[in-house]
Design a protein around this motif. Structure first.
Motif, PDB file in Angstrom:
ATOM      1  N   VAL A  57      93.773 132.989  64.018  1.00  0.00           N
ATOM      2  CA  VAL A  57      93.498 131.731  63.295  1.00  0.00           C
ATOM      3  C   VAL A  57      92.096 131.224  63.636  1.00  0.00           C
ATOM      4  O   VAL A  57      91.303 130.865  62.750  1.00  0.00           O
ATOM      5  CB  VAL A  57      94.549 130.662  63.650  1.00  0.00           C
ATOM      6  CG1 VAL A  57      94.164 129.306  63.059  1.00  0.00           C
ATOM      7  CG2 VAL A  57      95.930 131.083  63.149  1.00  0.00           C
ATOM      8  N   GLY A  58      91.759 131.228  64.931  1.00  0.00           N
ATOM      9  CA  GLY A  58      90.447 130.765  65.364  1.00  0.00           C
ATOM     10  C   GLY A  58      89.322 131.659  64.865  1.00  0.00           C
ATOM     11  O   GLY A  58      88.296 131.181  64.368  1.00  0.00           O
ATOM     12  N   MET A  59      89.513 132.978  64.970  1.00  0.00           N
ATOM     13  CA  MET A  59      88.467 133.912  64.564  1.00  0.00           C
ATOM     14  C   MET A  59      88.256 133.904  63.052  1.00  0.00           C
ATOM     15  O   MET A  59      87.132 134.075  62.575  1.00  0.00           O
ATOM     16  CB  MET A  59      88.787 135.324  65.053  1.00  0.00           C
ATOM     17  CG  MET A  59      88.564 135.536  66.532  1.00  0.00           C
ATOM     18  SD  MET A  59      86.892 135.151  67.126  1.00  0.00           S
ATOM     19  CE  MET A  59      85.959 136.558  66.527  1.00  0.00           C
ATOM     20  N   GLU A  60      89.317 133.694  62.285  1.00  0.00           N
ATOM     21  CA  GLU A  60      89.158 133.603  60.833  1.00  0.00           C
ATOM     22  C   GLU A  60      88.275 132.416  60.465  1.00  0.00           C
ATOM     23  O   GLU A  60      87.420 132.502  59.580  1.00  0.00           O
ATOM     24  CB  GLU A  60      90.523 133.482  60.147  1.00  0.00           C
ATOM     25  CG  GLU A  60      91.263 134.799  60.028  1.00  0.00           C
ATOM     26  CD  GLU A  60      92.600 134.655  59.326  1.00  0.00           C
ATOM     27  OE1 GLU A  60      93.071 133.498  59.203  1.00  0.00           O
ATOM     28  OE2 GLU A  60      93.166 135.683  58.925  1.00  0.00           O
ATOM     29  N   LYS A  61      88.466 131.307  61.163  1.00  0.00           N
ATOM     30  CA  LYS A  61      87.653 130.114  60.892  1.00  0.00           C
ATOM     31  C   LYS A  61      86.180 130.386  61.222  1.00  0.00           C
ATOM     32  O   LYS A  61      85.281 129.973  60.490  1.00  0.00           O
ATOM     33  CB  LYS A  61      88.176 128.920  61.693  1.00  0.00           C
ATOM     34  CG  LYS A  61      89.511 128.400  61.183  1.00  0.00           C
ATOM     35  CD  LYS A  61      89.998 127.215  61.999  1.00  0.00           C
ATOM     36  CE  LYS A  61      91.326 126.681  61.454  1.00  0.00           C
ATOM     37  NZ  LYS A  61      91.843 125.552  62.263  1.00  0.00           N
ATOM     38  N   VAL A  62      85.946 131.090  62.338  1.00  0.00           N
ATOM     39  CA  VAL A  62      84.576 131.445  62.711  1.00  0.00           C
ATOM     40  C   VAL A  62      83.966 132.357  61.647  1.00  0.00           C
ATOM     41  O   VAL A  62      82.806 132.176  61.244  1.00  0.00           O
ATOM     42  CB  VAL A  62      84.548 132.151  64.085  1.00  0.00           C
ATOM     43  CG1 VAL A  62      83.144 132.628  64.410  1.00  0.00           C
ATOM     44  CG2 VAL A  62      85.034 131.221  65.175  1.00  0.00           C
ATOM     45  N   GLY A  63      84.738 133.329  61.184  1.00  0.00           N
ATOM     46  CA  GLY A  63      84.240 134.260  60.177  1.00  0.00           C
ATOM     47  C   GLY A  63      83.843 133.574  58.887  1.00  0.00           C
ATOM     48  O   GLY A  63      82.799 133.874  58.302  1.00  0.00           O
ATOM     49  N   VAL A  64      84.662 132.647  58.449  1.00  0.00           N
ATOM     50  CA  VAL A  64      84.356 131.911  57.212  1.00  0.00           C
ATOM     51  C   VAL A  64      83.125 131.027  57.410  1.00  0.00           C
ATOM     52  O   VAL A  64      82.237 130.969  56.551  1.00  0.00           O
ATOM     53  CB  VAL A  64      85.572 131.066  56.774  1.00  0.00           C
ATOM     54  CG1 VAL A  64      85.200 130.145  55.614  1.00  0.00           C
ATOM     55  CG2 VAL A  64      86.728 131.982  56.367  1.00  0.00           C
ATOM     56  N   LYS A  65      83.030 130.361  58.561  1.00  0.00           N
ATOM     57  CA  LYS A  65      81.859 129.514  58.840  1.00  0.00           C
ATOM     58  C   LYS A  65      80.580 130.348  58.879  1.00  0.00           C
ATOM     59  O   LYS A  65      79.532 129.918  58.392  1.00  0.00           O
ATOM     60  CB  LYS A  65      82.036 128.788  60.187  1.00  0.00           C
ATOM     61  CG  LYS A  65      82.994 127.610  60.157  1.00  0.00           C
ATOM     62  CD  LYS A  65      83.020 126.979  61.543  1.00  0.00           C
ATOM     63  CE  LYS A  65      83.860 125.739  61.589  1.00  0.00           C
ATOM     64  NZ  LYS A  65      83.873 125.134  62.949  1.00  0.00           N
ATOM     65  N   PHE A  66      80.670 131.540  59.475  1.00  0.00           N
ATOM     66  CA  PHE A  66      79.496 132.413  59.573  1.00  0.00           C
ATOM     67  C   PHE A  66      79.055 132.845  58.178  1.00  0.00           C
ATOM     68  O   PHE A  66      77.869 132.868  57.864  1.00  0.00           O
ATOM     69  CB  PHE A  66      79.830 133.617  60.451  1.00  0.00           C
ATOM     70  CG  PHE A  66      78.649 134.505  60.763  1.00  0.00           C
ATOM     71  CD1 PHE A  66      77.576 134.026  61.493  1.00  0.00           C
ATOM     72  CD2 PHE A  66      78.621 135.823  60.331  1.00  0.00           C
ATOM     73  CE1 PHE A  66      76.487 134.850  61.791  1.00  0.00           C
ATOM     74  CE2 PHE A  66      77.541 136.650  60.620  1.00  0.00           C
ATOM     75  CZ  PHE A  66      76.474 136.155  61.350  1.00  0.00           C
ATOM     76  N   ARG A  67      80.023 133.181  57.339  1.00  0.00           N
ATOM     77  CA  ARG A  67      79.708 133.575  55.960  1.00  0.00           C
ATOM     78  C   ARG A  67      79.005 132.444  55.218  1.00  0.00           C
ATOM     79  O   ARG A  67      78.089 132.681  54.424  1.00  0.00           O
ATOM     80  CB  ARG A  67      80.997 133.956  55.232  1.00  0.00           C
ATOM     81  CG  ARG A  67      80.839 134.076  53.727  1.00  0.00           C
ATOM     82  CD  ARG A  67      82.164 134.323  53.050  1.00  0.00           C
ATOM     83  NE  ARG A  67      82.623 135.687  53.252  1.00  0.00           N
ATOM     84  CZ  ARG A  67      83.839 136.128  52.913  1.00  0.00           C
ATOM     85  NH1 ARG A  67      84.704 135.288  52.386  1.00  0.00           N
ATOM     86  NH2 ARG A  67      84.187 137.375  53.118  1.00  0.00           N
ATOM     87  N   GLU A  68      79.435 131.211  55.482  1.00  0.00           N
ATOM     88  CA  GLU A  68      78.888 130.048  54.771  1.00  0.00           C
ATOM     89  C   GLU A  68      77.662 129.461  55.469  1.00  0.00           C
ATOM     90  O   GLU A  68      77.194 128.387  55.093  1.00  0.00           O
ATOM     91  CB  GLU A  68      79.985 128.980  54.632  1.00  0.00           C
ATOM     92  CG  GLU A  68      81.159 129.450  53.768  1.00  0.00           C
ATOM     93  CD  GLU A  68      82.326 128.471  53.766  1.00  0.00           C
ATOM     94  OE1 GLU A  68      82.309 127.514  54.590  1.00  0.00           O
ATOM     95  OE2 GLU A  68      83.243 128.651  52.948  1.00  0.00           O
ATOM     96  N   ASN A  69      77.156 130.175  56.494  1.00  0.00           N
ATOM     97  CA  ASN A  69      75.976 129.717  57.256  1.00  0.00           C
ATOM     98  C   ASN A  69      76.178 128.364  57.930  1.00  0.00           C
ATOM     99  O   ASN A  69      75.238 127.596  58.114  1.00  0.00           O
ATOM    100  CB  ASN A  69      74.736 129.659  56.348  1.00  0.00           C
ATOM    101  CG  ASN A  69      74.279 131.032  55.919  1.00  0.00           C
ATOM    102  OD1 ASN A  69      74.290 131.972  56.705  1.00  0.00           O
ATOM    103  ND2 ASN A  69      73.881 131.163  54.664  1.00  0.00           N
ATOM    104  N   LYS A  70      77.421 128.098  58.322  1.00  0.00           N
ATOM    105  CA  LYS A  70      77.720 126.854  59.046  1.00  0.00           C
ATOM    106  C   LYS A  70      77.652 127.073  60.556  1.00  0.00           C
ATOM    107  O   LYS A  70      77.560 126.115  61.318  1.00  0.00           O
ATOM    108  CB  LYS A  70      79.105 126.330  58.644  1.00  0.00           C
ATOM    109  CG  LYS A  70      79.155 125.846  57.195  1.00  0.00           C
ATOM    110  CD  LYS A  70      80.546 125.366  56.818  1.00  0.00           C
ATOM    111  CE  LYS A  70      80.579 124.877  55.378  1.00  0.00           C
ATOM    112  NZ  LYS A  70      81.959 124.494  54.959  1.00  0.00           N
ATOM    113  N   VAL A  71      77.764 128.314  60.983  1.00  0.00           N
ATOM    114  CA  VAL A  71      77.504 128.690  62.375  1.00  0.00           C
ATOM    115  C   VAL A  71      76.632 129.935  62.353  1.00  0.00           C
ATOM    116  O   VAL A  71      76.537 130.622  61.331  1.00  0.00           O
ATOM    117  CB  VAL A  71      78.799 128.958  63.184  1.00  0.00           C
ATOM    118  CG1 VAL A  71      79.680 127.732  63.252  1.00  0.00           C
ATOM    119  CG2 VAL A  71      79.567 130.144  62.618  1.00  0.00           C
ATOM    120  N   PHE A  72      76.002 130.234  63.501  1.00  0.00           N
ATOM    121  CA  PHE A  72      75.065 131.343  63.554  1.00  0.00           C
ATOM    122  C   PHE A  72      75.432 132.277  64.702  1.00  0.00           C
ATOM    123  O   PHE A  72      76.419 132.057  65.400  1.00  0.00           O
ATOM    124  CB  PHE A  72      73.644 130.803  63.654  1.00  0.00           C
ATOM    125  CG  PHE A  72      73.304 129.905  62.482  1.00  0.00           C
ATOM    126  CD1 PHE A  72      72.941 130.449  61.261  1.00  0.00           C
ATOM    127  CD2 PHE A  72      73.405 128.519  62.600  1.00  0.00           C
ATOM    128  CE1 PHE A  72      72.664 129.636  60.174  1.00  0.00           C
ATOM    129  CE2 PHE A  72      73.129 127.699  61.513  1.00  0.00           C
ATOM    130  CZ  PHE A  72      72.760 128.259  60.301  1.00  0.00           C
TER     131      PHE A  72
END
Length: 222
Positions: A57-72
């Motif tokens: 659950v946590g890693m999926e959220k990170v993956g989506v944020k990374f795709r959307e350039n919300k995290v780096f």
């Protein structure tokens, strides 16, 4: 238990490794992935439930944020470290429970290319989503991919390249693998490649980001 699952997922998402970890600042002196995972195991929760209901659950959220350039990249690496801290507790349980992981993913940077940051990010994200990852490293020849595929039947292969000069090697490696076994699924990624190139060389999937690889695996692996 649900609250602990949510706390653990949050630790993964924001990269809280353990209690002494200073990152993120708003979680200073709070338990991290290390302590909460151990607490869940002590409560009798299965390793598979911890993986499925919190870590993924946590890693999926990170993956989506990374795709959307919300995290780096730095934030993704912190999440990966938190994931590693949790998995250190879970791996002994998985070793005693064959088939508990979703499937196997073989990854490597193709022959002639020594870049590994993109490959490493994909490997971390895929492992965080419940797959066994066989990382062959960089400058990997076709023979090594084929050998790994024979060792892990049913595995999906991921090819990475950062240099335009190694795209030809990616094409040759893809064709060599398919010639050996046309049923092996191959996904490709890296700065110089795109969907047209994927179609041209006969690979099965092109993904511009790690989350895309996870989604491809989720659809492909039985």
């Amino acid at each position: 238990m649900e609250e602990l699952f949510e706390q653990l997922a949050y630790c993964i998402e924001y990269g809280k490794i353990n209690k002494p970890s200073p990152f993120p600042p708003d979680m200073k002196d709070k338990d991290g992935a290390d302590e909460i995972t151990q607490q869940l195991l002590n409560e009798g929760i299965s390793a598979d439930d911890i993986l499925q209901k919190a870590l993924i659950v946590g890693m999926e959220k990170v993956g989506v944020k990374f795709r959307e350039n919300k995290v780096f990249v730095p934030q993704v690496l912190m999440s990966a470290k938190a994931m590693d801290a949790a998995m250190a507790h879970l791996k002994p349980h998985f070793a005693n429970s064959p088939g508990s992981q979703k499937g196997t993913f073989i990854i490597g940077t193709v022959e002639g290319d020594l870049h590994d940051i993109g490959k490493n990010l994909v490997a971390m994200m895929v492992e965080g989503n419940g797959y066994e990852v066989i990382d062959l490293g960089t400058d990997v020849k076709a023979e090594k991919f084929i050998e790994a595929a024979e060792q892990y039947p049913g595995a999906v292969i991921g090819l990475s390249a950062l240099l335009t000069t190694t795209m030809n090697n990616m094409e040759e490696i893809t064709k060599a693998i398919k010639s050996h076994n046309r049923n092996i699924a191959i996904c490709i990624g890296g700065a110089p490649v795109n969907q047209d190139f994927c179609d041209k060389i006969g690979a099965d999937s092109y993904n511009p980001d790690p989350q895309g690889v996870v989604e491809f695996l989720n659809k492909t692996v039985e």
